[in-house]
Write a protein that holds these residues in place. Structure first.
Motif, short mmCIF file in Angstrom:
data_model
loop_
_atom_site.label_atom_id
_atom_site.label_comp_id
_atom_site.label_asym_id
_atom_site.label_seq_id
_atom_site.Cartn_x
_atom_site.Cartn_y
_atom_site.Cartn_z
N ILE A 1 -18.33 2.85 16.56
CA ILE A 1 -17.39 3.72 15.86
C ILE A 1 -16.58 2.87 14.88
CG2 ILE A 1 -15.74 3.51 17.78
CD1 ILE A 1 -16.13 6.55 15.40
N GLU A 2 -16.46 3.37 13.65
CA GLU A 2 -15.73 2.67 12.60
C GLU A 2 -14.65 3.58 12.04
OE1 GLU A 2 -18.81 0.09 10.16
OE2 GLU A 2 -19.64 2.08 10.65
N VAL A 3 -13.49 3.01 11.80
CA VAL A 3 -12.41 3.68 11.08
C VAL A 3 -12.27 2.94 9.75
CG1 VAL A 3 -9.98 4.32 11.04
CG2 VAL A 3 -11.26 4.34 13.21
N LEU B 1 0.84 -1.19 0.00
CA LEU B 1 0.00 0.00 0.00
C LEU B 1 0.87 1.24 0.00
CD1 LEU B 1 -3.11 0.54 0.21
CD2 LEU B 1 -2.74 0.87 2.66
N ASP B 2 0.50 2.23 -0.80
CA ASP B 2 1.15 3.53 -0.79
C ASP B 2 0.39 4.42 0.18
OD1 ASP B 2 2.14 6.07 -1.23
OD2 ASP B 2 2.18 5.89 -3.41
N PRO B 3 1.03 4.91 1.26
CA PRO B 3 0.31 5.63 2.30
C PRO B 3 0.12 7.13 2.05
CG PRO B 3 2.59 5.45 2.93
CD PRO B 3 2.46 4.74 1.60
N LEU B 4 0.54 7.64 0.91
CA LEU B 4 0.64 9.09 0.75
C LEU B 4 -0.66 9.78 0.36
CD1 LEU B 4 4.17 9.38 -0.90
CD2 LEU B 4 3.53 9.48 1.52
N ASN B 5 -1.67 9.05 -0.11
CA ASN B 5 -2.93 9.71 -0.49
C ASN B 5 -4.08 8.72 -0.36
OD1 ASN B 5 -4.79 11.58 -1.39
ND2 ASN B 5 -4.26 11.36 -3.54
N LEU B 6 -4.37 8.30 0.88
CA LEU B 6 -5.42 7.34 1.15
C LEU B 6 -6.62 8.05 1.77
CD1 LEU B 6 -3.31 4.49 2.81
CD2 LEU B 6 -4.11 4.59 0.44
N LYS B 7 -7.81 7.71 1.34
CA LYS B 7 -9.01 8.24 1.97
C LYS B 7 -9.16 7.62 3.35
CE LYS B 7 -13.95 9.04 1.30
NZ LYS B 7 -15.12 8.83 0.40
N ILE B 8 -9.50 8.45 4.34
CA ILE B 8 -9.68 7.98 5.71
C ILE B 8 -10.96 8.58 6.27
CG2 ILE B 8 -8.09 9.80 6.51
CD1 ILE B 8 -7.42 7.99 8.90
N GLU B 9 -11.77 7.73 6.92
CA GLU B 9 -13.05 8.17 7.45
C GLU B 9 -13.24 7.66 8.88
OE1 GLU B 9 -16.25 8.42 3.93
OE2 GLU B 9 -15.48 6.39 4.28
#
Length: 250
Positions: free
Chosen positions: A235-237, A171-179
Motif C-alpha cells: 500500500i502506497e500513500v 508546502l501549501d496544504p490547501l489543494n494537494l493531490k492525494i492518492e
C-alpha cells in the motif's frame, strides 16, 4: 526543505535532504537548524518515522466524498480521535495484520507535524505552529470499528500508523493531490480541496481542546475509496509535493 529521521551507526538521527544527500542535524528540527559534520546518501540509510509525537490527533469523516461513501452527513465540527504513539512505523516497515481481524483497511491521509508548543490559536495563526507535512496511512480494523461502535481498538494496534517518508516544510496544504495505491492500482484519488475542515481550521480547533507539543501529528482525514488490504499487499500513500509512503502487509 525535507526533514527526516534515519538510522546511522545504530543510532536514530535527524537530517535534511538536499537532492539525494542527507546532512545530519545535531538536534531535532523544532528550532533553528544546526548541522553536524556528517552527510549520507539517501539510499545508504534506513528511514525511520520522521517524528516522535506525544500524540496523534486524527480526524474522521473530513472529505465530502468520503462522508458520502460511508453514509454519513457532513459533520458540524471536526470529529476527533487519538492514535497512540506505539502505532507509528516508517516507510518500508511492515503493517502487521492482527490475528482475529477480518477486514483491514487503508486510509491515505495528509498529516501535519507541529513544531512548537501550541494552545488556543486562531486559523490565521495556524501556520506558525506547523513544522511541515507528510504522508500518513490511518490503518483501520474495519470489522472492529463496526463491532465496537467507537474507534479506539480498531485504530490502535501496533503498526497502524505508517508515516513518512519525510516532512516537507515549504508546502501549501490547501489543494494537494492525494492518492492511495494498492498493489499498483489507484484506489483513492482526490485533493485536499475536498476537505470539509481545512488544515488551519483543524489546528485551531484541536489547539482549543488540548495543548499540542513539538512533533505531535494531526492527520486530516481520508478521501473516498477506502478498502481492504490482504497479507502480502503493498500500500502506497502518494501526496503532491511530498512523495511516497510505502508499506507491505504481513
Amino acid at each position: 526543505m525535507k526533514l527526516l529521521r534515519f538510522a546511522a551507526d545504530g543510532q536514530a538521527c535527524y537530517g535534511a535532504i538536499e537532492q539525494r544527500q542527507i546532512r545530519e542535524l545535531v538536534a531535532a528540527p523544532f528550532g533553528a537548524l544546526k548541522f553536524g559534520p556528517r552527510s549520507f546518501q539517501l539510499e545508504d540509510v534506513a528511514l525511520l518515522p520522521p517524528c516522535e509525537p506525544s500524540k496523534i490527533v486524527a480526524v474522521g469523516v473530513n472529505y465530502r466524498a468520503h462522508a458520502q461513501e460511508m453514509g454519513h452527513r457532513l459533520p458540524d465540527e471536526p470529529l476527533l480521535f487519538l492514535k497512540p504513539p506505539s502505532t507509528i512505523i516508517g516507510s518500508g516497515s511492515a503493517i502487521l495484520y492482527p490475528d482475529g481481524v477480518t477486514r483491514l483497511d487503508y486510509e491515505a491521509e495528509l498529516a501535519v507535524v507541529i513544531k512548537k508548543k501550541t494552545r488556543s490559536i486562531t486559523p490565521a495563526q495556524a501556520h506558525e505552529a506547523v513544522l511541515g507535512y507528510t504522508c500518513f496511512n490511518d490503518v483501520t480494523a474495519r470489522d472492529l470499528q463496526q463491532k465496537d461502535k467507537q474507534w479506539t481498538r480498531a485504530k490502535s494496534f501496533d503498526t497502524f500508523a505508517p508515516i513518512g517518508p519525510w516532512i516537507v516544510t515549504d508546502l501549501d496544504p490547501l489543494n494537494l493531490k492525494i492518492e492511495g495505491i494498492l498493489n499498483g492500482q489507484t484506489r483513492q484519488s482526490s485533493t485536499t480541496a475536498d476537505l470539509i475542515f481545512p488544515v488551519p481550521v483543524l489546528i485551531s480547533f484541536i489547539s482549543s481542546i488540548m495543548t499540542l507539543m513539538p512533533g505531535d501529528v494531526i492527520t486530516t482525514g481520508t478521501p473516498s475509496g477506502v478498502g481492504p488490504m490482504q497479507r502480502g499487499d503493498t500500500i502506497e500513500v502518494v501526496i503532491e509535493g511530498i512523495g511516497r509512503l510505502t508499506n507491505t502487509v504481513r
